[in-house]
Design an enzyme around this catalytic site. Sequence first.
Site, PDB file in Angstrom:
ATOM      1  N   HIS A  28     -38.602 -24.347  17.785  1.00 29.88           N
ATOM      2  CA  HIS A  28     -38.815 -25.655  18.413  1.00 29.88           C
ATOM      3  C   HIS A  28     -39.820 -26.511  17.651  1.00 29.88           C
ATOM      4  O   HIS A  28     -39.823 -27.735  17.805  1.00 29.88           O
ATOM      5  CB  HIS A  28     -39.300 -25.463  19.852  1.00 29.88           C
ATOM      6  N   GLU A  84     -31.854 -24.589  22.001  1.00 30.07           N
ATOM      7  CA  GLU A  84     -32.198 -23.177  22.177  1.00 30.07           C
ATOM      8  C   GLU A  84     -31.503 -22.315  21.118  1.00 30.07           C
ATOM      9  O   GLU A  84     -32.071 -21.349  20.612  1.00 30.07           O
ATOM     10  CB  GLU A  84     -31.840 -22.700  23.581  1.00 30.07           C
ATOM     11  N   HIS A 128     -39.377 -18.217  17.695  1.00 29.41           N
ATOM     12  CA  HIS A 128     -38.552 -19.174  18.443  1.00 29.41           C
ATOM     13  C   HIS A 128     -39.381 -20.397  18.832  1.00 29.41           C
ATOM     14  O   HIS A 128     -38.961 -21.545  18.626  1.00 29.41           O
ATOM     15  CB  HIS A 128     -38.005 -18.457  19.687  1.00 29.41           C
ATOM     16  N   GLU A 129     -40.561 -20.158  19.392  1.00 28.42           N
ATOM     17  CA  GLU A 129     -41.370 -21.268  19.892  1.00 28.42           C
ATOM     18  C   GLU A 129     -42.071 -22.025  18.769  1.00 28.42           C
ATOM     19  O   GLU A 129     -42.033 -23.257  18.714  1.00 28.42           O
ATOM     20  CB  GLU A 129     -42.412 -20.756  20.896  1.00 28.42           C
TER      21      GLU A 129
END
Length: 715
Positions: free
Chosen positions: A454, A507, A449-450
């Site tokens: 992103h 997100e 996810h990070e």
Amino acid sequence: MDTSGFVISTDSPINKLECREAFQGLTDREKYYSHYLSRAGWDGGLICLLQTSPESAPIFLLLKEVFSRQSVDSLRDATRESVREPEFQAFLFYASAFFTNLGNYRSFGDTKFVPGLDQDKFKLILTASAFGQSDPDLLNKLWTACADGVYSLAPRVRQLGFGEEGISTYYSGNCTRDDAALVQKFMQQKGLSPYNTRLFKVVSQTGHVEYNLRLASAAVSSDSIDQHDSVAGLLGPHTHEGTTIIVSRGDYAPLMQRMCENLDKAKGYASSDLEISMLAKYIRSFTTGSIEDHKAGSRDWIKNKGPTVETYIGFIESYRDPYGVRGEYECFVALVNKAMSAKFATLVESSEPLVAKLPWPRAFEKDRFLRPDFTSLDVLTYASSGIPSGINIPNYDDIRQNEGFKNVSLGNVISSAGQDKRVTFLLPEDRDLYVRLKGPSFDVQVALHELLGHGTGKLFQEEQDGTFNFDVEGVVNPISGTKVSSWYRPGETWDTKFSSLASAYEECRAECVGLYLCLSQEVLRIFGHEGTEAGDIVYVNWLNMVRAGVMGLEFYSPETRKWGQAHMHARYVILRVLLENGRGVVKVERTTGPDGDDIIVRLDKNKIETDGKSAIEDFLQKLQVFKSTGDELQGRTMFSHYSEVDQDWLTLRKIVLARKLPRRMIVQPLTTIKDGVTLEEFETTPSGIIQFFCQCYPGYDRALEALWIKDCQFW
């Protein structure tokens, strides 16, 4: 109206952030460095009170005085004859929730919470306290200022928002979304970032509108501090579309000054010239109000690879701003977990081939993948309204796109969450597996996810000189099959373009990347998962996501028809995508058990890598294409479709609320200087949380009181 959902439960679990082992591994110099950074962080933490609600500051002052002047046990003895033990516990849990959220709105969901005891009993505890007995005038002043705010559940104050839909102290009470948009246009023209600002509106008797746009800074004067003060020239009145906009600085000035003083002390213990430079630029930013100086400090931060003590501070995330552009204050100080960081380093080394697997054309990806520093950290200090599991920062688009970023996984926060064993909405055969593997699967999801959520994707940008960062004639939109026809104009950013949608949308994109790439056997091997266990990790990761989508219904308001929490909104959207396009990969069933209505979430393990993957792949491509091209209209239309909550979902929402488990609170450690820097830990009880905050903030804070009183006229 059923108010039970707003009451803080006395069953709320309290977990501990474990970091003693990492702290003891620091040198004396590193301990002093982390201490002064933490002090700066907590000095700024009081800003969160002023960013949350009009009553948060006086509630804080009131509760802290009550508990600073006597122990919890002494207060219990003083009220034993007139207050029952369950009522006293409700008082303690309310105080604990208030302190850990740094305000009376939940950091996760942005809804108000109230005490679980009657107002007269709350007041009785106050008056019977040592504070009430020794200083009744101050107690009555504070209680009169906040009593209504503590207990009111009028429709407008149940959640954060604009106008009649909510309350927000980023704006005066008379500001609307249109006001925010008008001033945002002005800021874009002037090259001013909204991150460290608040907006106050005054209408004269003749109807003329005047806006005061305040910048957070220690400096209060409009005079230039020195020849490098880039903010001073923008201060003062401006005319814009028939209104007057006065740009001023000095918001939160005394708190900003304390931050700067402790950051300056931390400089004396920095381990490198780069850290000294970083802190000097932060100090300058917090002194003058210049976001450009904060960006310069962030560039140094990115270059500071693998420090033993990691930190970031400023006005960072825009989740709580109803317009989606103003940053909430936060500061973290954390210590490297070397074992997990080694796995993350391996993932970074494997990034390029993983990025190539993402479902969008090469032109929609950054020109080169900017390999970030990716570490697992044990949090020592997190001064803000809540503590996330992972972070990808800085949030400045130009830096992220062209220079890089850092990924941080907060290991002791994740392990703290793993202490929760209660599970709802799953089949009995899934629960044990879920409890056993939720932590390891979440490690994988947070990392993807990070780093690759992103950290990926290009924004098509037109520069001030008319040039483009992409081939405007050659790039084809894979959805329409035609030449790209939209992009970000000069001065536009992701946050300003997508505004209130930006947080949940981004997100969602990052969560989808995690779901999509966790299917990679290479990724699973990096984290030590192979064979049957690897398949179980994937299954639990997807199961956790779709279950969270159901639980996300808690954060939808039927009254305002708005979503409150960006991550939970995103997970509900993912659930809806899989239900609509996943060919039966997931099912949500309403059932009736021995204790009433219930919900069961079923995930077909055999369809995850086929129908499930296909649904996420198609959706993820659209998310990225609309983001890259700045196509807010199509992005909002698609996202709004999957965000809809019809009557069937509202029926399920009632079950979700009826079976809602109290959200955990976290008690943090505290550094103090006593024969060197020592680490004090607190018990995992309301008393432990209360003791932490009383020791963290000794004395009555006259500066906070003055800031609250000065602005209370605006709400």
